[in-house]
Design a protein around this motif. Structure first.
Motif, PDB file in Angstrom:
ATOM      1  N   VAL A  32     -26.628 -55.525 -36.940  1.00 50.10           N
ATOM      2  CA  VAL A  32     -25.675 -54.715 -36.211  1.00 50.10           C
ATOM      3  C   VAL A  32     -26.331 -53.374 -35.915  1.00 50.10           C
ATOM      4  N   ARG A  34     -25.620 -49.723 -35.337  1.00 50.28           N
ATOM      5  CA  ARG A  34     -24.511 -48.810 -35.591  1.00 50.28           C
ATOM      6  C   ARG A  34     -24.802 -47.474 -34.956  1.00 50.28           C
ATOM      7  N   ASP A 103     -17.514 -43.796 -35.785  1.00 53.65           N
ATOM      8  CA  ASP A 103     -18.493 -44.719 -36.337  1.00 53.65           C
ATOM      9  C   ASP A 103     -18.293 -46.023 -35.578  1.00 53.65           C
ATOM     10  N   GLU A 105     -20.095 -49.868 -33.624  1.00 51.63           N
ATOM     11  CA  GLU A 105     -21.122 -50.889 -33.443  1.00 51.63           C
ATOM     12  C   GLU A 105     -21.508 -50.891 -31.976  1.00 51.63           C
ATOM     13  N   THR A 107     -23.702 -52.886 -28.836  1.00 49.97           N
ATOM     14  CA  THR A 107     -24.420 -54.064 -28.353  1.00 49.97           C
ATOM     15  C   THR A 107     -24.778 -53.831 -26.891  1.00 49.97           C
ATOM     16  N   LYS A 125     -18.071 -50.515 -29.858  1.00 51.23           N
ATOM     17  CA  LYS A 125     -16.828 -50.921 -30.512  1.00 51.23           C
ATOM     18  C   LYS A 125     -16.579 -50.035 -31.728  1.00 51.23           C
ATOM     19  N   ARG A 127     -15.512 -48.664 -35.167  1.00 54.10           N
ATOM     20  CA  ARG A 127     -15.235 -49.139 -36.531  1.00 54.10           C
ATOM     21  C   ARG A 127     -14.229 -48.201 -37.185  1.00 54.10           C
TER      22      ARG A 127
END
Length: 145
Positions: A32, A34, A103, A105, A107, A125, A127
């Motif tokens: 992942v 981050r 915080d 993720e 991609t 996305k 968190r």
């Protein structure tokens, strides 16, 4: 070589090299990317419906960099899958200009634009989100009630 060095080097070489299962999670490990973003909300977060009928919250965060004489702003478009409830209501109540710590993720995805060209986009996305400071005008308004 001294007996101490021979013993120490044997212990290092004898350590297992196999990957050990994670004891703190029942899900398999996955890579992942981050991100942590500190910046101001570009506008109030909006609730949107996806094509599959799920509801998501979309918002943008502006983060400034560089000296005051040559300041540049980076814009990050973020999506949150916060379920219906108090936390989602709270997020939707955050006004434009709120300083937040996100915080997330990240991609990379590709898509075809209207001209048929393949483009790349970063999908971010959330968190978690933490409010660091509300805009000065709102903080003043809350104190006067």
């Amino acid at each position: 070589m001294s007996a101490f060095l021979r013993t120490a080097s044997w212990r290092i070489a004898a350590r297992p090299t196999a990957t050990v299962a994670r004891a703190f999670s029942s899900t398999p490990a996955r890579s992942v990317a981050r991100m942590q973003i500190i910046g101001h909300l570009a506008d109030t977060p909006e609730l949107k419906a996806t094509s599959t009928g799920h509801e998501i919250i979309r918002y943008s965060v502006a983060s400034n960099r560089g000296p005051a004489t040559n300041r540049q702003t980076d814009w990050f478009n973020i999506v949150s899958f916060e379920p219906e409830g108090a936390r989602r209501d709270y997020m939707q109540s955050l006004p434009k200009g709120t300083l937040v710590f996100v915080d997330a993720e990240a991609t990379m995805g590709t898509f075809e634009d209207s001209e048929g060209k393949v483009r790349s986009a970063m999908n971010i996305k959330q968190r978690s989100i933490e409010v660091l400071r509300r805009p000065a005008s709102e903080a003043h308004d809350e104190g006067s009630h």
